[in-house]
Design an enzyme around this catalytic site. Structure first.
Site, PDB file in Angstrom:
ATOM      1  N   CYS A   1       0.825  -1.213   0.000  1.00 19.44           N
ATOM      2  CA  CYS A   1       0.000   0.000   0.000  1.00 19.44           C
ATOM      3  C   CYS A   1       0.857   1.260   0.000  1.00 19.44           C
ATOM      4  O   CYS A   1       0.529   2.260  -0.651  1.00 19.44           O
ATOM      5  CB  CYS A   1      -0.934  -0.003   1.201  1.00 19.44           C
ATOM      6  SG  CYS A   1      -0.084  -0.154   2.796  1.00 19.44           S
TER       7      CYS A   1
ATOM      8  N   ASN B   1      -7.906   4.542  -2.635  1.00 15.39           N
ATOM      9  CA  ASN B   1      -7.311   3.326  -2.096  1.00 15.39           C
ATOM     10  C   ASN B   1      -6.625   2.552  -3.226  1.00 15.39           C
ATOM     11  O   ASN B   1      -6.678   2.957  -4.387  1.00 15.39           O
ATOM     12  CB  ASN B   1      -8.397   2.474  -1.422  1.00 15.39           C
ATOM     13  CG  ASN B   1      -7.827   1.482  -0.423  1.00 15.39           C
ATOM     14  OD1 ASN B   1      -6.622   1.404  -0.205  1.00 15.39           O
ATOM     15  ND2 ASN B   1      -8.697   0.707   0.202  1.00 15.39           N
TER      16      ASN B   1
ATOM     17  N   HIS C   1      -2.054   1.358   7.144  1.00 17.17           N
ATOM     18  CA  HIS C   1      -2.372   1.335   5.715  1.00 17.17           C
ATOM     19  C   HIS C   1      -2.082   2.683   5.067  1.00 17.17           C
ATOM     20  O   HIS C   1      -2.501   3.728   5.569  1.00 17.17           O
ATOM     21  CB  HIS C   1      -3.851   0.970   5.540  1.00 17.17           C
ATOM     22  CG  HIS C   1      -4.265   0.757   4.120  1.00 17.17           C
ATOM     23  ND1 HIS C   1      -3.562  -0.044   3.252  1.00 17.17           N
ATOM     24  CD2 HIS C   1      -5.325   1.250   3.407  1.00 17.17           C
ATOM     25  CE1 HIS C   1      -4.168  -0.056   2.074  1.00 17.17           C
ATOM     26  NE2 HIS C   1      -5.228   0.731   2.130  1.00 17.17           N
TER      27      HIS C   1
END
Length: 371
Positions: free
Chosen positions: A178, A338, A317
């Site tokens: 991520c 995202n 994250h």
């Protein structure tokens, strides 16, 4: 007796004696019960079969849509059980949404066959503890501090997608990279603002080549470390020249296919949502780390994400803030990109609560590259 009386007498219906009627009632009930019970049993079986058919059809569609394959029948039964349990949780939450008790909806997505701890291990690769340790130990791990621009009035809303500064939603797959996607997203935005050209940059380049800077490929990393690597390396390759594999591979960076570079990075003061809004409004998309450790985040679908259990220090994250605004109910939100593909969330994006005591730590570790 008149004719009417004769008619009444001749055609008066026969009546049973009270005792005869009393004997007949149990017989009628027994007969009706004998007929109804099998019918009810058949109906129950039909409903059960129908429900089972619906469940299996949903499961089949889920596997087909998300290309799911399991090792054997035992694992498939296990995944089906998890799938049904997650569906129940989602339906329960959405009932609360319908009642106006929560501000966001959930939906079944490609992660519906995973236990929550499996999901977290696979997808969340930001290490906030390491981030703090590095910055405390060495000044070189800190960026330039963001200073609010003078004479700037914040707009009510910003969306860098509409300005052409945001690439299409990408998918990190089953790899804790991520941090790489957050890094490339921020640099893609800055490169666009400087050159007017939007170039998709290579996350795999960062996964494979930035380990000497403290990153650990699919096992996690930090956006600031990625910015440091890009600066010292003289750039990062384009996505086209160095495509994503979702695995740790050997480094094969090519100077001839560099898509962008940076000259360092800027850190936004920790926990300061106002300054972060100023940066987003005046500079562009910003890399941030959040607490995405909750099932509500795993299955987010739409609405303003408001998770009271979020921890501003438990950051796991990396994502990209591409704007902000206020919804029709008056709720302030951050618009976040995202890296879990377009089938997650609102076509790959999520609206996260803004101006609510730094919920989910969205302003705890925010930065952007200098170009």
């Amino acid at each position: 007796m008149n004719h009417l009386g004769v008619f009444e007498t001749r055609f008066r219906p026969r009546t049973r004696h009270k005792s005869q009627r009393a004997q007949l009632i149990p017989e009628q009930i027994t007969m009706r019960t004998a007929v109804l019970l099998p019918l009810l049993a058949l109906l129950a079986v039909a409903q059960a079969v129908s429900f089972a058919d619906v469940v299996m059809e949903e499961w089949h569609t889920f596997k087909l849509e998300h290309r799911k394959n399991y090792q054997d029948e035992t694992e498939e039964r296990f995944r089906l059980k998890i799938f049904n349990e997650n569906k129940h949780k989602i339906a329960k939450h959405n009932q609360r949404f319908a009642e106006g008790k929560v501000s966001f909806k959930l939906a079944v997505n490609k992660y519906a066959d995973l236990l929550h701890h499996e999901f977290r291990q696979l997808m969340n690769g930001f290490n906030y503890t390491l981030h703090k340790q590095l910055r405390a130990a060495d000044e070189s791990f800190k960026g330039v501090t963001f200073i609010s621009p003078a004479h700037v009035t914040l707009p009510k809303s910003v969306d860098w997608r509409t300005k052409g500064a945001v690439t299409a939603v990408k998918d990190q797959g089953h790899c804790g990279s991520c941090w790489a996607f957050s890094s490339t997203g921020a640099l893609e935005g800055q490169h666009f603002r400087k050159s007017g050209v939007l170039v998709s940059l290579s996350e795999q380049n960062l996964v494979d080549c930035s380990t000497k800077y403290g990153n650990n490929g699919c096992n996690g990393g930090l956006m600031d470390n990625a910015f440091r690597y890009i600066k010292d390396n003289g750039g990062i390759d384009t996505e086209k020249s160095y495509p994503y594999e979702a695995i740790d591979d050997s480094c094969h960076f090519n100077k001839g296919t560099v898509g962008a570079t940076d000259r360092g990075f800027t850190d936004i003061p920790q926990g300061d949502e106002k300054k972060m809004a100023e940066a987003v409004a005046t500079v562009g998309p910003v890399s941030v780390a959040i607490d995405a450790s909750h099932e509500s985040f795993q299955f987010y679908s739409e609405g303003v994400y408001n998770e009271p259990q979020c921890d501003a220090q438990n950051l796991d994250h990396g994502v990209l803030v591409v704007g902000f605004g206020t919804d029709e109910s008056g709720e302030d939100y951050w618009l976040v990109k995202n890296s879990w593909g377009t089938t997650w969330g609102d076509k790959g994006f999520i609206k996260m609560l803004r101006n609510k005591e730094n919920q989910c730590g969205i302003a705890s570790a925010s930065s952007y590259p200098l170009v």
